[in-house]
Design an enzyme around this catalytic site. Sequence first.
Site, PDB file in Angstrom:
ATOM      1  CD  GLN A   1      46.029  35.378  40.906  1.00  0.00           C
ATOM      2  OE1 GLN A   1      46.081  34.595  39.982  1.00  0.00           O
ATOM      3  NE2 GLN A   1      45.674  35.007  42.117  1.00  0.00           N
TER       4      GLN A   1
ATOM      5  CG  HIS B  70      42.508  51.451  40.602  1.00  0.00           C
ATOM      6  ND1 HIS B  70      43.202  51.655  39.441  1.00  0.00           N
ATOM      7  CD2 HIS B  70      43.374  50.841  41.455  1.00  0.00           C
ATOM      8  CE1 HIS B  70      44.438  51.200  39.582  1.00  0.00           C
ATOM      9  NE2 HIS B  70      44.565  50.709  40.789  1.00  0.00           N
TER      10      HIS B  70
ATOM     11  CG  ASP C  23      47.439  49.867  42.059  1.00  0.00           C
ATOM     12  OD1 ASP C  23      46.662  49.248  41.295  1.00  0.00           O
ATOM     13  OD2 ASP C  23      47.156  50.955  42.590  1.00  0.00           O
TER      14      ASP C  23
ATOM     15  NE  ARG D 247      48.419  28.150  33.678  1.00  0.00           N
ATOM     16  CZ  ARG D 247      47.265  28.311  34.297  1.00  0.00           C
ATOM     17  NH1 ARG D 247      47.036  27.724  35.453  1.00  0.00           N
ATOM     18  NH2 ARG D 247      46.319  29.055  33.776  1.00  0.00           N
TER      19      ARG D 247
ATOM     20  CG  HIS E 211      45.051  33.788  35.050  1.00  0.00           C
ATOM     21  ND1 HIS E 211      45.661  32.567  35.297  1.00  0.00           N
ATOM     22  CD2 HIS E 211      44.254  34.012  36.116  1.00  0.00           C
ATOM     23  CE1 HIS E 211      45.253  32.086  36.467  1.00  0.00           C
ATOM     24  NE2 HIS E 211      44.407  32.949  36.999  1.00  0.00           N
TER      25      HIS E 211
ATOM     26  CG  ASN F 196      43.195  30.298  34.712  1.00  0.00           C
ATOM     27  OD1 ASN F 196      43.695  29.175  34.844  1.00  0.00           O
ATOM     28  ND2 ASN F 196      42.607  30.937  35.715  1.00  0.00           N
ATOM     29  CD  GLU F 197      40.054  28.138  37.749  1.00  0.00           C
ATOM     30  OE1 GLU F 197      39.233  28.905  38.300  1.00  0.00           O
ATOM     31  OE2 GLU F 197      40.777  27.371  38.387  1.00  0.00           O
TER      32      GLU F 197
ATOM     33  CG  ASN G 207      43.400  25.619  36.763  1.00  0.00           C
ATOM     34  OD1 ASN G 207      44.321  25.100  36.146  1.00  0.00           O
ATOM     35  ND2 ASN G 207      43.175  26.923  36.751  1.00  0.00           N
TER      36      ASN G 207
ATOM     37  CE1 TYR H 209      42.976  25.717  41.999  1.00  0.00           C
ATOM     38  CE2 TYR H 209      44.334  25.775  43.973  1.00  0.00           C
ATOM     39  CZ  TYR H 209      44.070  26.208  42.689  1.00  0.00           C
ATOM     40  OH  TYR H 209      44.889  27.137  42.097  1.00  0.00           O
TER      41      TYR H 209
ATOM     42  CD  GLU I   6      45.402  27.949  38.730  1.00  0.00           C
ATOM     43  OE1 GLU I   6      44.646  27.983  39.719  1.00  0.00           O
ATOM     44  OE2 GLU I   6      45.377  28.798  37.826  1.00  0.00           O
TER      45      GLU I   6
HETATM   46  C1  GBH Z   1      42.232  29.562  40.631  1.00  0.00           C
HETATM   47  O1  GBH Z   1      40.854  29.579  40.849  1.00  0.00           O
HETATM   48  C2  GBH Z   1      42.716  30.705  39.799  1.00  0.00           C
HETATM   49  O2  GBH Z   1      43.034  30.299  38.492  1.00  0.00           O
HETATM   50  C3  GBH Z   1      43.870  31.439  40.409  1.00  0.00           C
HETATM   51  O3  GBH Z   1      44.071  32.660  39.769  1.00  0.00           O
HETATM   52  C4  GBH Z   1      43.617  31.598  41.883  1.00  0.00           C
HETATM   53  O4  GBH Z   1      44.553  32.424  42.496  1.00  0.00           O
HETATM   54  C5  GBH Z   1      43.654  30.229  42.494  1.00  0.00           C
HETATM   55  O5  GBH Z   1      42.835  29.330  41.831  1.00  0.00           O
HETATM   56  C6  GBH Z   1      43.315  30.211  43.960  1.00  0.00           C
HETATM   57  O6  GBH Z   1      42.064  30.758  44.207  1.00  0.00           O
HETATM   58  O7  GBH Z   1      30.903  29.465  43.493  1.00  0.00           O
HETATM   59  O8  GBH Z   1      31.335  27.241  42.638  1.00  0.00           O
HETATM   60  O9  GBH Z   1      31.966  29.124  41.384  1.00  0.00           O
HETATM   61  C7  GBH Z   1      40.476  28.274  41.245  1.00  0.00           C
HETATM   62  C8  GBH Z   1      39.511  28.013  42.215  1.00  0.00           C
HETATM   63  C9  GBH Z   1      37.298  27.897  41.254  1.00  0.00           C
HETATM   64  C10 GBH Z   1      37.732  28.750  43.440  1.00  0.00           C
HETATM   65  C11 GBH Z   1      35.930  28.484  41.336  1.00  0.00           C
HETATM   66  C12 GBH Z   1      36.429  29.338  43.529  1.00  0.00           C
HETATM   67  C13 GBH Z   1      34.272  29.315  42.776  1.00  0.00           C
HETATM   68  C14 GBH Z   1      33.297  28.585  43.545  1.00  0.00           C
HETATM   69  N1  GBH Z   1      38.219  28.664  42.078  1.00  0.00           N
HETATM   70  N2  GBH Z   1      35.514  28.600  42.721  1.00  0.00           N
HETATM   71  S1  GBH Z   1      31.772  28.611  42.707  1.00  0.00           S
END
Ligand code: GBH
Length: 508
Positions: A41, A69, A82, A107, A152, A196-197, A335, A337, A402
């Site tokens: 990223q 790509h 890129d 991190r 990641h 990660n995730e 993580n 949100y 996160e």
């Molecule tokens: C993170 O994803 C990532 O680790 C990070 O790289 C990214 O940039 C950041 O958050 C912001 O997006 O259809 O239920 O699977 C965390 C959040 C979790 C959001 C999974 C999308 C998918 C919805 N993601 N979610 S689902």
Amino acid sequence: MDCYFVALIICLVLATVSCCDIVKLTFPSGFRFGAATASYQIEGAWNVSVDTFYHFPDKGENVWDYWTHNYPGYIADGTNGDIACDSYHKYEEDVQLLKSAGLDFYRFSISWSRVLPTGFTNVISEDGLQYYKNLTAELVANGIEPIVTIYHWDHPQVIEDMGGWTNELMVDWFVDYARVLFEALGDTVKKWITINEPRSFCLLGYEDTQKAPGKVISGIGAYLCMHNVLKAHGKTYRMYDEEFRDVQQGVIGMAFSLITILSANSSDTVSADVGFQFEVGWNTHPIYIGDYPEIMKTRVAMISEAQGYPRSRLPELTDDWIAIINGSSDFFGANLYTSVLASPDPDEELGIYNSDSGIILEANSSWSRAASSWLYVYPPGFGYTLRQIRDYYDNPPVWITENGYSDKGELEDYDRISYFYDYLRELLIALKRDGCDIRGYAIWSLMDNFEWQDGIADKFGIYSVDFDDPARTRSSKLSTAWWARVTSTRKLQAVPTNSNARIKLPWE
Ligand code: GBH
């Protein structure tokens, strides 16, 4: 009587202290603040150096290079990583960004194909390793602790050509790669996040085209992917125990994709928990309890049979693997949100199985939203899930690996500050009132970056990056100054409500 009176006074004093402590919204002295990013990223330099001996580029192609790509149509604005934020060339400046915001840790993640251009350990890129050695040295010189994510989402394309996370050989390839990192960086790096995730890339990369490698292997791909992720994580943890822990004394965990799941209907005491076990427990139960959740094993086996499969689509963890995976974690990386509401799928009453969980997850339409389509703002969900982790997994040490808010790049990012305020307030209540063992918090993200399938339009940074400028100039936002005040006072700061309230940056 006297005794009761004294006890009562003591209780009152204690209650006042702890209540005012929460009211004051101060963080405990050992609490650590940081910011997070990921290699693909931010780094750019996707094919930067040429090996002087083999004369081939010694940054190999990874799945995100290949995906963006060859299939730019799957990225909202057709962009790619890129160049991204060009952090490969600008890491010294990035460290100053962290320092200016007063952050304690950074991190970041390591690009597998930058370190191992062939994907395997037969060729180790000196340039690639040197970049991460320089970055960690620069961090340490500036008093910032490195916390390293080994993976990641950007594994070498050559490995994907052989099935990637659906191939069990991935487990050993991952362990080999991790060993190179422990050897090269383990003297300095004391906190490691293996992966990660997994939920995100297993579901969206092996059953959907939202993420690389974009293989749609419905009903099977994600389970197989997670199965191998758990094995790779467990084996890496045991390898660290056997080969490095005595000398290096670090800790290892995983960053889980968490989602708060609340009941859509207050009389429904089942759906939210079933949802949690399928969405989160799938990844966390094997590591903290020892196997996939019972309800997952039962339901996936039953539905697989009804669908005519000879065995469950959810692979079985053998006792030997359970012994490796169970307990393979020194901290719980969260993580987190967003929140959703759970309700039972009414079709199940007709014998129709639309999903393995049988649960419908939907956001509450009254919650406010960030720029990312999936990100709803519901602060109480944050505290709820932190307490849920405490209760389910015996109050493990938690690092928020996160948390953050996306917008369209406003420099006066009031909504982002207000998100941080409300979520951190929930964190403080969970920590101080409810005894959750939360050790640190990482902002997603240090700077605006390549937001995967959403391209560069949705921005999470507390610093902005000018993607039209070849120099990728960084500038501060209002939230930069807000964070600098939080980290210098170790106390939550009021949310500014208009531009007159703009807080001066410490260096202004
Ligand atoms: C993170 O994803 C990532 O680790 C990070 O790289 C990214 O940039 C950041 O958050 C912001 O997006 O259809 O239920 O699977 C965390 C959040 C979790 C959001 C999974 C999308 C998918 C919805 N993601 N979610 S689902």
